[in-house]
Write a protein that holds these residues in place. Sequence first.
Motif, PDB file in Angstrom:
ATOM      1  N   VAL A 107      82.648  74.433 -57.818  1.00  0.00           N
ATOM      2  CA  VAL A 107      82.877  73.924 -56.477  1.00  0.00           C
ATOM      3  C   VAL A 107      83.422  75.047 -55.608  1.00  0.00           C
ATOM      4  N   ASP A 108      82.986  75.081 -54.364  1.00  0.00           N
ATOM      5  CA  ASP A 108      83.465  76.044 -53.376  1.00  0.00           C
ATOM      6  C   ASP A 108      84.501  75.342 -52.504  1.00  0.00           C
ATOM      7  N   PHE A 109      85.756  75.815 -52.534  1.00  0.00           N
ATOM      8  CA  PHE A 109      86.833  75.135 -51.822  1.00  0.00           C
ATOM      9  C   PHE A 109      87.245  75.901 -50.566  1.00  0.00           C
ATOM     10  N   HIS A 110      87.658  75.145 -49.539  1.00  0.00           N
ATOM     11  CA  HIS A 110      88.059  75.711 -48.254  1.00  0.00           C
ATOM     12  C   HIS A 110      89.351  75.061 -47.799  1.00  0.00           C
ATOM     13  N   GLU A 111      90.262  75.879 -47.272  1.00  0.00           N
ATOM     14  CA  GLU A 111      91.537  75.377 -46.784  1.00  0.00           C
ATOM     15  C   GLU A 111      91.464  75.148 -45.284  1.00  0.00           C
ATOM     16  N   SER A 112      91.622  73.895 -44.863  1.00  0.00           N
ATOM     17  CA  SER A 112      91.565  73.571 -43.439  1.00  0.00           C
ATOM     18  C   SER A 112      91.999  72.130 -43.213  1.00  0.00           C
ATOM     19  N   ASP A 113      92.595  71.889 -42.056  1.00  0.00           N
ATOM     20  CA  ASP A 113      92.752  70.528 -41.555  1.00  0.00           C
ATOM     21  C   ASP A 113      91.358  69.951 -41.327  1.00  0.00           C
ATOM     22  N   VAL A 114      91.188  68.665 -41.584  1.00  0.00           N
ATOM     23  CA  VAL A 114      89.860  68.066 -41.496  1.00  0.00           C
ATOM     24  C   VAL A 114      89.278  68.171 -40.088  1.00  0.00           C
ATOM     25  N   TYR A 115      90.118  68.107 -39.064  1.00  0.00           N
ATOM     26  CA  TYR A 115      89.601  68.195 -37.701  1.00  0.00           C
ATOM     27  C   TYR A 115      89.042  69.581 -37.365  1.00  0.00           C
ATOM     28  N   ALA A 116      89.430  70.589 -38.137  1.00  0.00           N
ATOM     29  CA  ALA A 116      88.910  71.943 -37.934  1.00  0.00           C
ATOM     30  C   ALA A 116      87.825  72.296 -38.943  1.00  0.00           C
ATOM     31  N   ALA A 117      87.260  71.312 -39.606  1.00  0.00           N
ATOM     32  CA  ALA A 117      86.280  71.571 -40.663  1.00  0.00           C
ATOM     33  C   ALA A 117      85.067  72.340 -40.155  1.00  0.00           C
ATOM     34  N   LEU A 118      84.653  72.075 -38.930  1.00  0.00           N
ATOM     35  CA  LEU A 118      83.462  72.750 -38.403  1.00  0.00           C
ATOM     36  C   LEU A 118      83.704  74.226 -38.123  1.00  0.00           C
TER      37      LEU A 118
END
Length: 278
Positions: A107-118
């Motif tokens: 899995v490729d993981f990314h750290e971010s608040d969901v509202y900044a996902a884009l």
Amino acid sequence: MRPMDNAPDPLAYIAVNKARWDERAPAHAASADYGVERFRADPTHLSDVVRFDRSRLGALTGLRGVHLQCHIGTDTLSLARLGARMSGLDFSAESLRQARALAGDAVDFHESDVYAALDVLEPGGYDLVYTGIGALCWLPSITRWAAVVAGLLRPGGRLFLRETHPLLWALDEKATEPVLRYPYFEHAEPLVFEEYDTYVATDATFTHGGSHTWNHGLGEIVTALLAEGLRLVRLDEHDSVPWNALPGQMTESADGEWRLTEAPERLAASYTLVAVRD
């Protein structure tokens, strides 16, 4: 949970909630309730949450998917084991550290608040957006969330959501029978709690007790998705949730789900929603 009398500025919610999840992630990974050791011992093992919806998920092989608010990645890895090419996104660095230790390169993981996902994920690049139990209550605006979901999906892609029912979130978990206590519909100010426990079995102690949460009515969730051009294709309400949400009122069933001990048909406790971007 007991709300505090004076709710602080809702804009502080990210820091408060992030501190809570960062502290609890190691305890969750170590708890038998998440079954991390079962994942490591058995390459075919799936999380209880994903297994509950296996027949509804359909074929996942080759689909590019992203799990929003993935926490320690047990559901994310389960979807990868079913054939999807998964990414996971969460705002908690410690949750993602545990997730990477579990999933490795799967899995490729990314750290971010969901509202900044884009800002960190490819817009319009996903066949599947997945969100699991206990995620939406941490977000103040369901319309902003729906816009992110629509922005991530390619035409023909689908949202798959299994969530706690807003009716359950509105109940008093301290009562001895179902009693409405909290808002059912979305509310501007967060419910602010100060409690130093967690929902898994653990001997860990915690110093971050604060949390800011919101409820969102089922109609508000559906309407927000429709407004973003998604088409609702499935909505199943369930009489169960995968944890003891109302202590003293619920009993665990053989499937690992918790239901009201008396007349469980009275309560819609969770739901599964599928919507497609045309």
